[in-house]
Design a protein around this motif. Structure first.
Motif, PDB file in Angstrom:
ATOM      1  N   GLU A   1     -39.033 -24.436 -11.812  1.00 44.11           N
ATOM      2  CA  GLU A   1     -38.132 -23.982 -10.743  1.00 44.11           C
ATOM      3  C   GLU A   1     -38.217 -22.464 -10.578  1.00 44.11           C
ATOM      4  N   ALA A   2     -38.236 -21.762 -11.689  1.00 47.72           N
ATOM      5  CA  ALA A   2     -38.315 -20.306 -11.623  1.00 47.72           C
ATOM      6  C   ALA A   2     -39.641 -19.840 -11.033  1.00 47.72           C
ATOM      7  N   ARG A   3     -40.750 -20.436 -11.487  1.00 51.44           N
ATOM      8  CA  ARG A   3     -42.067 -20.021 -11.002  1.00 51.44           C
ATOM      9  C   ARG A   3     -42.257 -20.325  -9.525  1.00 51.44           C
ATOM     10  N   THR A   4     -41.628 -21.391  -9.037  1.00 51.66           N
ATOM     11  CA  THR A   4     -41.762 -21.764  -7.626  1.00 51.66           C
ATOM     12  C   THR A   4     -40.606 -21.244  -6.781  1.00 51.66           C
ATOM     13  N   MET A   5     -39.720 -20.484  -7.412  1.00 47.66           N
ATOM     14  CA  MET A   5     -38.560 -19.885  -6.747  1.00 47.66           C
ATOM     15  C   MET A   5     -37.675 -20.927  -6.071  1.00 47.66           C
ATOM     16  N   ARG A   6     -37.479 -22.027  -6.759  1.00 47.33           N
ATOM     17  CA  ARG A   6     -36.597 -23.089  -6.266  1.00 47.33           C
ATOM     18  C   ARG A   6     -35.246 -22.966  -6.970  1.00 47.33           C
ATOM     19  N   PRO A   7     -34.193 -23.443  -6.321  1.00 44.88           N
ATOM     20  CA  PRO A   7     -32.869 -23.392  -6.959  1.00 44.88           C
ATOM     21  C   PRO A   7     -32.837 -24.201  -8.247  1.00 44.88           C
ATOM     22  N   ALA A   8     -32.001 -23.798  -9.162  1.00 44.71           N
ATOM     23  CA  ALA A   8     -31.862 -24.489 -10.444  1.00 44.71           C
ATOM     24  C   ALA A   8     -31.399 -25.923 -10.231  1.00 44.71           C
ATOM     25  N   ASN A  52     -35.733  -7.940  -5.691  1.00 46.47           N
ATOM     26  CA  ASN A  52     -35.972  -9.356  -5.454  1.00 46.47           C
ATOM     27  C   ASN A  52     -35.683 -10.135  -6.736  1.00 46.47           C
ATOM     28  N   VAL A  53     -34.511 -10.747  -6.794  1.00 48.62           N
ATOM     29  CA  VAL A  53     -34.088 -11.473  -7.987  1.00 48.62           C
ATOM     30  C   VAL A  53     -34.995 -12.675  -8.243  1.00 48.62           C
ATOM     31  N   GLY A  54     -35.399 -13.379  -7.184  1.00 43.63           N
ATOM     32  CA  GLY A  54     -36.269 -14.545  -7.342  1.00 43.63           C
ATOM     33  C   GLY A  54     -37.601 -14.176  -7.954  1.00 43.63           C
ATOM     34  N   LEU A  55     -38.163 -13.059  -7.527  1.00 50.10           N
ATOM     35  CA  LEU A  55     -39.436 -12.609  -8.065  1.00 50.10           C
ATOM     36  C   LEU A  55     -39.291 -12.214  -9.535  1.00 50.10           C
ATOM     37  N   ALA A  56     -38.210 -11.550  -9.858  1.00 51.14           N
ATOM     38  CA  ALA A  56     -37.968 -11.181 -11.254  1.00 51.14           C
ATOM     39  C   ALA A  56     -37.797 -12.435 -12.115  1.00 51.14           C
ATOM     40  N   ARG A  57     -37.111 -13.431 -11.593  1.00 54.91           N
ATOM     41  CA  ARG A  57     -36.916 -14.701 -12.300  1.00 54.91           C
ATOM     42  C   ARG A  57     -38.251 -15.395 -12.525  1.00 54.91           C
ATOM     43  N   ALA A  58     -39.110 -15.381 -11.512  1.00 53.94           N
ATOM     44  CA  ALA A  58     -40.422 -16.023 -11.626  1.00 53.94           C
ATOM     45  C   ALA A  58     -41.298 -15.310 -12.643  1.00 53.94           C
ATOM     46  N   ARG A  59     -41.273 -13.999 -12.625  1.00 55.99           N
ATOM     47  CA  ARG A  59     -42.113 -13.225 -13.551  1.00 55.99           C
ATOM     48  C   ARG A  59     -41.706 -13.404 -15.005  1.00 55.99           C
ATOM     49  N   GLY A  60     -40.422 -13.557 -15.266  1.00 52.13           N
ATOM     50  CA  GLY A  60     -39.952 -13.689 -16.641  1.00 52.13           C
ATOM     51  C   GLY A  60     -39.764 -15.118 -17.093  1.00 52.13           C
TER      52      GLY A  60
END
Length: 129
Positions: free
Chosen positions: A45-52, A10-18
Motif C-alpha cells: 500500500e505504501a509503495r503504491t501510494m494507496r490508502p491503508a 509529499n507525505v505519500g512519497l515519503a511513505r513510499a520511500r520509507g
C-alpha cells in the motif's frame, strides 16, 4: 532544490520511500502469520501510494506482477498472504512465525527492488491482457 522541496511536502512519497525500512522494523515485533501478512500488505500500500487497508491478497499479487515481480517472488507473496489469512482464524505456533519472519524479510527486500511506478498506459495494458 525544487524537487527536494516538493518531496519533503509529499507525505505519500515519503511513505513510499520509507516503506521497506518501516516494514522490516515492524517485522521484528510481528508475532504471528496474520501480523506478518498485514505488514506486507501495508508495505505494498505504501509503495503504491494507496490508502491503508485497501490492498487485498489478489490486489497485492496483481500490483507486484505489474511492478515486475518474477514467478518465485509472486509465489512467496501469495503463500505468505494465504498463511496470514488462515492464521486470522487459526493462530500458528511460535516457531512457524519465526521462519515466516525470515521469509517475509527476504520477500520485502525483493519487493523493494521492483519498479512500483508505472505509466497509466502500461497498467491499462496489463489489466486488458
Amino acid at each position: 532544490r525544487r524537487r527536494n522541496r516538493a518531496a519533503k511536502n509529499n507525505v505519500g512519497l515519503a511513505r513510499a520511500r520509507g516503506a521497506a525500512k518501516n516494514a522490516l522494523r515492524d517485522l521484528e515485533g510481528a508475532n504471528d502469520a496474520a501480523a506478518i501478512a498485514t505488514l506486507i500488505q501495508e508495505f505494498i500500500e505504501a509503495r503504491t501510494m494507496r490508502p491503508a487497508g485497501t490492498v487485498t491478497r489478489s490486489d497485492a499479487a496483481s500490483l507486484a506482477h505489474m511492478a515486475g515481480a518474477n514467478a518465485k517472488c509472486l509465489q512467496s507473496l501469495d503463500s505468505i498472504l494465504a498463511l496470514g489469512e488462515r492464521a486470522a482464524f487459526a493462530p500458528q505456533g511460535r516457531e512457524s512465525a519465526q521462519s515466516l519472519r525470515a521469509q517475509a524479510a527476504t520477500l520485502i527486500g525483493e519487493l523493494d527492488q521492483l519498479s512500483w511506478r508505472h505509466r497509466t498506459a502500461s497498467i491499462l495494458e496489463e489489466i486488458q491482457t
